[in-house]
Design an enzyme around this catalytic site. Structure first.
Site, short mmCIF file in Angstrom:
data_model
loop_
_atom_site.label_atom_id
_atom_site.label_comp_id
_atom_site.label_asym_id
_atom_site.label_seq_id
_atom_site.Cartn_x
_atom_site.Cartn_y
_atom_site.Cartn_z
N SER A 88 0.80 -1.23 0.00
CA SER A 88 0.00 0.00 0.00
C SER A 88 0.84 1.27 0.00
O SER A 88 0.32 2.34 -0.32
CB SER A 88 -0.94 0.01 1.21
OG SER A 88 -0.22 0.17 2.41
N LYS A 142 0.94 4.80 6.79
CA LYS A 142 0.48 5.63 5.67
C LYS A 142 1.20 6.98 5.74
O LYS A 142 1.94 7.27 6.67
CB LYS A 142 -1.03 5.87 5.72
CG LYS A 142 -1.89 4.61 5.80
CD LYS A 142 -1.86 3.79 4.53
CE LYS A 142 -2.71 2.53 4.67
NZ LYS A 142 -2.57 1.64 3.50
#
Length: 312
Positions: A88, A142
């Site tokens: 991701s 993230k």
């Protein structure tokens, strides 16, 4: 899993610490008894008992206390190692990267409950942060895209974002961040597309592979690479809708942050489940200390020496 390891280290440190204290008390007693010159047989007997205590099993355990203590302090308050399990954050972080997370970047926190003891710096836009998911308590990593007070708008077709800072219900964005995107270039990363071989037994086979395109995203003076897939979009209903706001537009609440993965079409992030509270932040990813050549759910096939170093 992470909390289990933290509790294990804390318990082991406490238990071996008690044994370490007892062992040193016995050593001190033995030292003073040996200094006494006496003909009393009781002294000899006591010395024998103390010598036996030194050979006790708990002395071996007590010797582990310094190791447990140092590991617990470093891991809980200074640096903690993490492994990247998914793609991701490609191309910035790859599956098989082992990173160091600076635990004191945003404050000193209690290691079990993650409550802030001493508040320090706040996350900055562009930081790569490890945090606990606000719903399932799983560790995620993230990039910080939106800060408290920001208005975030995501273009589902062009794969671009717009950010208005210090937004306070004004109709027009008066403080818009300058965001630019480079021309997409074909990357070396690809995604496999699967086709059902048989709908009865649901067997699968590889039908095709689509290569990601790499784009440089520049937000003011901060720039990093992202990956996108042309022609592939999530359904608009899959995105998180903030109360009182239309789809694909979010206003970041106080003490919360909007996170996005650099692999924009393969990242479950704030676009899908909302904001990350400040108390969920675990630290800032700063370095790659080891990187194995591997694919998801497969064994490593080599070492990527060139990837070891700072994270940007």
């Amino acid at each position: 899993m992470r909390n289990i390891l933290t509790i294990f280290l804390l318990t082991s440190t406490f238990f071996t610490g008690i044994l370490w204290i007892i062992d040193h008390i016995l050593l001190i007693k033995n030292y003073f008894y040996n200094k006494k010159k006496t003909k009393n047989n009781n002294t000899i007997l006591i010395n024998k008992v103390i010598l036996e205590n030194k050979k006790c099993f708990f002395r071996s355990l007590s010797s582990l206390f310094p190791t447990f203590f140092i590991v617990f302090i470093i891991r809980s308050f200074i640096y903690e190692p993490f492994q990247i399990p998914s793609g991701s954050m490609m191309p910035t972080l790859l599956i098989g990267d082992f990173i160091l997370v600076k635990k004191f970047s945003y404050g000193i926190k209690e290691p079990i409950t993650n409550k802030t003891i001493i508040k320090m710096n706040l996350p900055q836009r562009g930081d790569i942060v490890v945090f606990k998911h606000p719903k399932n308590n799983i560790d995620y990593i993230k990039r910080v895209v939106g800060l408290p007070g920001d208005k975030i708008q995501y273009d589902i077709n062009r794969k671009k974002i717009k950010i208005c800072i210090n937004y306070t219900n004004q109709k027009n964005c008066e403080n818009k961040l300058f965001i630019t995107y480079s021309k997409p270039k074909l990357s070396n990363f690809f995604q496999k597309i699967y086709l059902l071989k048989s709908r009865t037994n649901e067997e699968e086979k590889v039908y095709n592979s689509i290569y990601f395109k790499k784009v440089e995203e520049k937000i003011n003076n901060l720039k990093h690479n992202i990956l996108i897939l042309d022609g592939i979009n999530s359904k608009i209903n899959d995105y998180y809708q903030q109360k009182g706001m239309p789809k694909l537009i979010w206003i970041v609440p106080k003490n919360k942050y909007f996170m996005m993965g650099d692999n924009r079409d393969n990242s479950l992030d704030s676009r899908y489940w909302g904001f990350v509270p400040e108390e969920n932040l675990l630290g800032k990813a700063t370095k790659i200390w080891m990187s194995f050549e591997k694919k998801e759910n497969e064994w490593p096939t080599g070492i990527r020496i060139k990837r070891i170093g700072n994270i940007y």
